[in-house]
Design an enzyme around this catalytic site. Structure first.
Site, PDB file in Angstrom:
ATOM      1  N   ARG A  13      95.295 -52.361  55.302  1.00 36.32           N
ATOM      2  CA  ARG A  13      95.115 -53.696  55.861  1.00 36.32           C
ATOM      3  C   ARG A  13      93.922 -54.347  55.179  1.00 36.32           C
ATOM      4  NH1 ARG A  13      92.986 -53.664  60.277  1.00 36.32           N
ATOM      5  NH2 ARG A  13      93.659 -55.677  61.094  1.00 36.32           N
ATOM      6  N   ARG A  39      82.202 -39.430  47.183  1.00 40.80           N
ATOM      7  CA  ARG A  39      81.498 -40.364  46.313  1.00 40.80           C
ATOM      8  C   ARG A  39      80.054 -40.414  46.789  1.00 40.80           C
ATOM      9  NH1 ARG A  39      82.452 -42.006  41.508  1.00 40.80           N
ATOM     10  NH2 ARG A  39      81.826 -44.178  41.865  1.00 40.80           N
ATOM     11  N   GLU A  77      72.291 -51.005  45.148  1.00 46.19           N
ATOM     12  CA  GLU A  77      73.087 -49.845  45.528  1.00 46.19           C
ATOM     13  C   GLU A  77      74.104 -49.555  44.426  1.00 46.19           C
ATOM     14  OE1 GLU A  77      76.183 -49.122  49.094  1.00 46.19           O
ATOM     15  OE2 GLU A  77      74.134 -49.557  49.756  1.00 46.19           O
ATOM     16  N   TYR A 125      84.992 -40.591  57.409  1.00 48.30           N
ATOM     17  CA  TYR A 125      84.012 -41.670  57.498  1.00 48.30           C
ATOM     18  C   TYR A 125      83.983 -42.205  58.930  1.00 48.30           C
ATOM     19  CZ  TYR A 125      81.400 -45.913  56.762  1.00 48.30           C
ATOM     20  OH  TYR A 125      80.449 -46.897  56.862  1.00 48.30           O
ATOM     21  N   ASP A 152      82.018 -45.004  61.616  1.00 48.68           N
ATOM     22  CA  ASP A 152      81.021 -46.001  61.985  1.00 48.68           C
ATOM     23  C   ASP A 152      80.100 -45.379  63.029  1.00 48.68           C
ATOM     24  OD1 ASP A 152      81.924 -48.064  60.324  1.00 48.68           O
ATOM     25  OD2 ASP A 152      83.413 -48.725  61.793  1.00 48.68           O
TER      26      ASP A 152
END
Length: 399
Positions: free
Chosen positions: A173, A278, A330, A378, A380
């Site tokens: 999405r 990463r 970054e 991952y 939040d």
């Protein structure tokens, strides 16, 4: 001293778990290989500015329970995340909204924006009916203009691969809003803790002894030279007091359970192979003669040729008025063993490998695996808190 839990990692997950155990009367010891509390949410005051040392962190949630919980440990301001994207000499608002489309196409109405996106999506569908990679997926969702200027270069830098080599599921999405709204998040609650994030970890860990600058391997194995960490945790129980039921004992301390929030593959000494991540590299700069470098907390650079993905100007998170400013560039980086792992690469091969490690973890009867690295996912910040609370509740129900 006998502890109920050894908590490996003084980041948000471990700190929340420790706080819940402490409230329930449990004794915990927390260790962390870094020299500070807070994990990746660690902030440090520099020239009166709270610097996010591991990249920008904006707290947001729609869960009232989590919002009330985190507000017990800090007062939050009303910061709204509204990043800006730079493509060449062009400046665009994020997320993709009417401000973005108006700047890109010189239009004013949602009807005009929808028509352009629909036309470009239809053109992509003529060439590809079922997207097989990220580029095809993005074109099918937002069309070529938005993809080329705001997605392609940034994504390729972030993942270190061409978009044609990245799986489509990464962007199932893409948020597209046909309103003039630059608020990146749609969550009901959002803000930055006044005075930085480190205070949250400090308050969560009050009353829990913490040892910093020590890795799990060094703490558990010590000078005995045990083998793999997995067998090291269980094997260390060979030194436990007879009948103690502890996972292991060390230097007079015994531990009944372990919460491990480090990398699950590292725990097992990578015996099945390395999970991929990463990494990031941060280049921080104090600008003593500048009080406002870019006018926004976060500015993304979407061209592949610009080596960094974004510049963070930390003072804007707290509406700072200091006469100087601190910025951080970054840079995405290849992860190698020993580097900081930031983003799990949740493609099919890594997901299969992770599941094999999960099966091994099930055999570690007194070891829990939690957090972004322990669960190879991952999270939040609000989800980290929710998962830590869930694990703590589950543990306390066993008593």
């Amino acid at each position: 001293m006998r502890f109920d839990y050894l908590i490996v990692g003084a980041g948000l997950f471990g700190a929340v778990f420790a706080n819940e155990m402490k409230k329930a009367g449990k004794k915990c010891l927390c260790i962390d290989r870094r020299s500070h509390l807070g994990g990746n949410i660690y902030t440090q005051e520099e020239n009166g500015i709270q610097v996010h040392k591991y990249g920008a962190h904006i707290f947001h949630t729609s869960d009232r329970r989590i919002w009330d919980y985190v507000n017990e440990f800090a007062e939050f301001n009303h910061y709204i995340n509204s990043p800006v994207a730079v493509y060449g000499d062009e400046l665009y608002n994020l997320p993709f909204n009417m401000n973005t489309f108006s700047k890109m196409w010189g239009i004013r109405t949602p009807e005009e924006a929808r028509a352009i996106i629909q036309r470009q999506r239809a053109q992509a569908a003529q060439a590809v009916t079922e997207p097989a990679n990220l580029e095809e997926q993005a074109l099918s969702l937002v069309g070529r203009d938005v993809y080329e200027k705001l997605i392609k270069g940034y994504t390729e830098k972030q993942w270190g691969r061409s978009c044609t080599e990245l799986p489509a599921f990464i962007i199932r999405r893409l948020p597209v809003r046909f309103t003039y709204d630059n608020n990146y998040f749609t969550d009901r609650y959002q803000g930055i803790p006044i005075g930085g994030y480190t205070q949250i970890a400090e308050k969560l860990l009050e009353g829990t002894p913490v040892r910093l600058g020590v890795s799990y391997r060094d703490f558990v194995v010590g000078e005995r030279g045990k083998g793999a960490l997995g067998s090291g945790a269980a094997g260390a129980s060979e030194g436990a007091a007879p009948g103690s039921g502890s996972v292991y004992s060390r230097q007079g301390d015994s531990f009944d359970r372990v919460l491990y929030t480090g990398m699950i593959d590292e725990y097992f000494d990578y015996c099945l192979g390395e999970l991929q991540y990463r990494s990031l590299r941060f280049e921080e700069e104090l600008l003593e003669d500048c009080d406002n470098y870019q006018g926004n907390a976060v500015v993304n650079y979407t061209e592949r040729e610009v080596p960094y993905t974004r510049i963070i100007e930390h003072k804007h998170f707290e509406f700072g008025t200091q006469p100087c400013t601190v910025i951080t560039r970054e840079y995405p980086a290849v992860w190698n063993r020993g580097d900081e792992p930031y983003y799990p690469v949740n493609d099919e091969p890594n997901s299969r490998l992770y599941e094999r490690y999960v099966q091994m973890a099930a055999g570690e009867k007194n070891v829990l695996f939690g957090g972004r690295l322990g669960q190879y996912k991952y999270y939040d910040m609000d989800k980290v808190i929710a998962e830590a609370l869930k694990m703590a509740e589950s543990e306390l129900k066993k008593d």
